[in-house]
Design an enzyme around this catalytic site. Structure first.
Site, mmCIF file in Angstrom:
data_model
loop_
_atom_site.group_PDB
_atom_site.id
_atom_site.type_symbol
_atom_site.label_atom_id
_atom_site.label_comp_id
_atom_site.label_asym_id
_atom_site.label_seq_id
_atom_site.Cartn_x
_atom_site.Cartn_y
_atom_site.Cartn_z
ATOM 1 N N GLU A 70 0.844 -1.201 0.000
ATOM 2 C CA GLU A 70 0.000 0.000 0.000
ATOM 3 C C GLU A 70 0.881 1.255 0.000
ATOM 4 O O GLU A 70 0.668 2.189 -0.767
ATOM 5 C CB GLU A 70 -0.928 -0.035 1.220
ATOM 6 C CG GLU A 70 -1.735 1.224 1.451
ATOM 7 C CD GLU A 70 -1.688 1.690 2.899
ATOM 8 O OE1 GLU A 70 -1.210 2.814 3.128
ATOM 9 O OE2 GLU A 70 -2.106 0.931 3.804
ATOM 10 N N GLU A 143 6.137 3.973 11.846
ATOM 11 C CA GLU A 143 4.699 3.740 11.997
ATOM 12 C C GLU A 143 4.463 2.611 13.011
ATOM 13 O O GLU A 143 3.595 2.713 13.876
ATOM 14 C CB GLU A 143 4.079 3.396 10.632
ATOM 15 C CG GLU A 143 2.558 3.382 10.661
ATOM 16 C CD GLU A 143 1.937 3.045 9.302
ATOM 17 O OE1 GLU A 143 2.687 2.844 8.325
ATOM 18 O OE2 GLU A 143 0.702 2.983 9.232
#
Lengths: 429, 422
Positions: A70, A143
């Site tokens: 992604e 992240e």
């Protein structure tokens, strides 16, 4: 195009399956300025073991590939990043990965078609190099670390790990620093070619559109790719039993967080359950949760008055291919007390049966909640996409709700709310 | 969309936002009062007490049951800090009659009655609020205050704000202080509440498919009739008060995996109109995926997942927010400072301005697509010297020039650098 109209919420769904297998859904919203498009693939973090159509060998990839992919999809061969290009055009673009699907999207008021060129181009043209894959590991590493500091994410994940022995829902969507270190461009290309085939994808468009003309615009921008046949997904056999009842993690939080989980049998459409049954079951579970612990329940009042909880917990039924479970999450000084009180309330409801007056009132509430979901183009599009990958048409909730009665709920109460399948996850100091 | 303001009484305004495109009607009541240490905790606890029970719906269960019968009408309340004001917010949302399975129910008037009842007609026992509710809600607020540490990113921004505004009202935490909670007495709080209702600014917003009679419904409501004219006690946006900390550095430790780097910047504006130029400045600095911060801290240096900035209009500050590896503090700070410096040097293009404008205008146009966003927009206008409607807002953004942004860049200075580490 097939048109499905819902007379209660007064909305229409236009749906078409194109020759290459791509499903396009359009929900026109007159008067809305915001236009929203979302393009998803039926591929999420759970799908790390599969057989590529045409092959016989099983492919196993490291955890976190769907999410990594992604991130990398935005990179283009001309050196540009499509996220930047879309921002320059004046639209707001994003993407996300869940355990069962990955989606790319943008929203805007103007420049919709200009952005559509870029949007459909980048999703159909991956460009991975050794260098750009390495660079992304730093960003995704941050992240992962950011999620490490979220106690609500930890308490959720720990509950899943207490319920599931082997099913990949127990893993973090983003993978770990260790698993993502093993990802390279060949793995990304392989997964892309397998799962980003139009036959495995769906697109939802919501806003002030004329359905036929937007469909033509979509078709014009599609590459000539053939449907590639069924992808065989391999999931580990999951036991019905839970792993362990209780799990606690220590983190710096002011007040303990808890998640109560109830493991259910998977509700797969392919295994004999019709989609009406899945929807009905989902509705019944939601009504039961409200009755058990919603704001007008005895349990809520008792725990609130004692100061054990100070807000109603969030209560969800999560399900997709291969898994289903209930999650009840909140904050409490004494999660153990909440857990025991919940069990007691459950036992009592099973013995005494469901009060019909309460049941009807909660059903009304839920009806209103379903209607409210049609206010915002973003919510509508996301809901239709997520439900589609579960084999559901979102209108079905509004259509089915009045057919869910006390007897049926009683049966679901017995089947699903099983004491031996319950877990308690706590994050506290 | 059609927007009307009607003055019900002096200091009490009814805002009607006619909009046909929603399934729901949303009503909000905002009570605005000056922010100060003496009252901040009292204001914070009031909504919590009021939502526990009213005269005719004396318990939470009674309220919940009533709302559930109304097809799950939802009630919400909260507390906000808007510049040097504290705002007590109350919301009720219900389905519009058109979408009810049994047709006509007069849901909007019904919803209005319920909300007015909760806000203005509380459960009173022996000249005060109910002792039981007081004790429970004090405890709940205490937990909210102590819960500040749970969201580390938010906490870091709050701490940076406190350090910037030491000695000013804006340093106050919107939920107040534990030590003040103990002292609040149920009778005294009721007295305070009655006084608040006499002096605060009151704004009632109704958004949705509004029937013509709603104005009468409100004016005739007993709760509204009992309110008096007032000279509302609140503070408008002030450009004069500016923190003077000149790049102070604050570092604190907590159990975190990721370091949170926050920079609090002052933007010294000459007039309110320059705020629109400042919005574009902020957008180029850190407001989007194209911004200098996102591109340089995240994409080029690979140092962060979050690297952004936001402009706080009510105080004219920009807060820069980065989540980074703790050992990368110096590196990240250097890159952030370089971006601010480059803005001062005019190192941005006409194209950057155009991109920022497009992004902003797109967002402004969708204000009208979300009921609560639209309400908050018009409420925000109450604090400005010059009101702009959505069209005028867009026109003003279109007018922003490179010179104007460059001028803003010269007025930006780093006030406080805050780092939350391990």
């Amino acid at each position: 195009m097939q048109v499905i109209e819902n007379l209660k919420v007064k909305e229409k769904l236009y749906i078409e399956k194109l020759e290459n297998g791509l499903t396009v859904m359009i929900i026109p919203k007159k008067g809305m300025k915001k236009k929203y498009i979302i393009w998803g693939t039926n591929y999420g973090s759970n799908d790390s073991s599969f057989i590529v159509p045409g092959e016989t060998e099983v492919t196993v990839v490291p955890d976190g590939v769907a999410h990594f992919l992604e991130h990398k999809m935005f990179e283009q061969e001309n050196g540009r990043n499509s996220l930047d290009v879309l921002t320059e055009i004046g639209v707001s673009a994003n993407a996300y990965t869940t355990n069962d699907h990955t989606a790319y999207l943008y929203e805007c008021t103007e420049h919709f078609y200009e952005a559509l060129d870029e949007f459909m181009d980048y999703v159909q043209h991956p460009y991975f190099t050794d260098e750009n894959v390495e660079k992304e590991k730093g960003i995704i590493g941050q992240e992962i670390m950011m999620y490490d500091d979220y106690p609500d994410w930890k308490v959720y994940l720990n509950a899943l790990q207490a319920m599931y022995h082997d099913f990949p829902i127990r893993l973090d969507t983003v993978g770990t620093i260790e698993t993502i270190s093993k990802i390279d461009k060949d793995i990304l290309y392989k997964c892309y070619n397998t799962f980003y085939n139009p036959s495995n994808m769906a697109m939802v468009i919501c806003g002030d559109f004329e359905p036929d003309s937007i469909l033509q615009e979509i078709k014009k921008r599609l590459n000539n790719i053939k449907s590639n046949g069924e992808i065989k997904r391999i999931y580990p056999e999951e036991k019905e039993e839970i792993v362990k009842e209780k799990v606690t993690q220590n983190m710096e939080v002011s007040r303990p967080l808890y998640t109560i989980g109830i493991k259910d049998k998977p509700v797969d459409t392919c295994q004999g359950n019709s989609k009406e049954e899945i929807v009905k079951k989902h509705i019944a579970v939601e009504i039961l949760l409200h009755l058990l612990m919603g704001e007008s329940s005895n349990l809520y009042k008792t725990l609130y008055d004692k100061g054990t909880i100070s807000a109603s917990p969030s209560m969800d039924y999560e399900f997709s291919r291969g898994y289903a479970h209930i999650l009840i999450s909140g904050q409490s000084n004494n999660p153990e007390e909440v857990y025991q009180a919940f069990k007691k309330q459950l036992k009592e409801m099973k013995e005494k049966g469901i009060n019909e007056k309460d049941f009807n009132r909660i059903r009304k509430t839920l009806y209103g909640d379903y209607i409210k979901e049609y206010n915002d183009v973003t919510d509508i599009a996301r809901m239709f996409l997520a439900d589609y990958f579960k084999g559901i048409n979102s209108f079905d909730y509004i259509e089915q709700i009045m057919t869910v009665n006390v007897e049926y709920a009683q049966q679901i109460l017995k089947e699903v709310f099983n004491e031996n399948k319950m877990v308690l996850s706590i994050v506290s100091l | 969309m059609k927007y009307q303001i009607k003055e019900i009484k002096k200091g009490i305004k009814l805002h009607l936002i006619h909009n046909e495109k929603f399934k729901t009607n949303l009503i909000s009541i905002f009570l605005t009062t000056e922010l100060n240490r003496e009252n901040v905790t009292k204001n914070a606890i009031l909504p919590a007490i009021l939502r526990r029970g009213s005269k005719n719906m004396p318990t939470q269960e009674a309220i919940s049951t009533e709302l559930e019968e109304m097809y799950g009408a939802s009630f919400n309340c909260g507390i906000d800090k808007r510049g040097d004001n504290q705002v007590l917010k109350f919301y009720m949302e219900s389905i519009n009659d058109t979408f009810l399975p049994e047709g006509e129910e007069n849901m909007l008037s019904h919803t209005m009655e319920k909300l007015l009842e909760i806000v203005f007609n509380p459960l009173i026992k022996d000249d005060g609020f109910c002792e039981e509710y007081m004790a429970q809600e004090k405890n709940n607020i205490k937990q909210v205050i102590e819960g500040k540490i749970d969201n580390k990113a938010r906490y870091a921004i709050d701490r940076c704000t406190e350090e910037m505004y030491k000695g000013h009202p804006f340093e106050l935490y919107k939920y107040g202080y534990v030590e003040d909670l103990e002292k609040i007495d149920r009778k005294e709080l009721y007295e305070y509440y009655q006084n608040l209702l006499k002096t605060c600014k009151i704004d009632i917003f109704v958004s949705g498919i509004i029937e013509d009679n709603i104005y009468d419904v409100i004016c005739k409501a007993k709760e509204i009739q009992e309110l008096e004219d007032r000279e509302p006690q609140y503070v408008r946006t002030n450009l004069e008060v500016i923190p003077q900390n000149h790049e102070q550095v604050i570092q604190e430790s907590m159990d975190v995996t990721q370091g949170k780097l926050i920079l609090g910047l002052n933007v010294k504006l000459d007039n309110e109109d320059m705020q629109y130029d400042a919005l574009i400045y902020n957008n180029i600095l850190g407001g989007s995926a194209n911004s200098k911060l996102f591109q340089n801290v995240r994409e080029k240096a690979s140092l962060a997942y979050v690297a952004s900035s936001s402009y706080l209009k009510a105080k004219n500050n920009i807060f820069i927010n980065c989540g980074i590896e703790i050992e990368n503090y110096e590196k990240a700070l250097k890159i952030v400072k370089e971006q601010i410096e480059q803005m001062k040097q005019g190192d941005f293009t006409e194209n950057d301005i155009e991109v920022a404008k497009k992004g902003m205008i797109d967002a402004i146009q969708t204000i009208d697509d979300e009921q609560d966003t639209e309400i908050m927009y018009f409420f925000g206008q109450e604090f400005c010297q010059n009101r702009l409607d959505i069209e005028q807002y867009i026109k003003r953004i279109e007018k922003v020039s490179k010179e104007a942004v460059l001028q803003i860049a010269q007025k930006v200075e780093i006030d406080t650098i805050y780092f939350l580490k391990n």
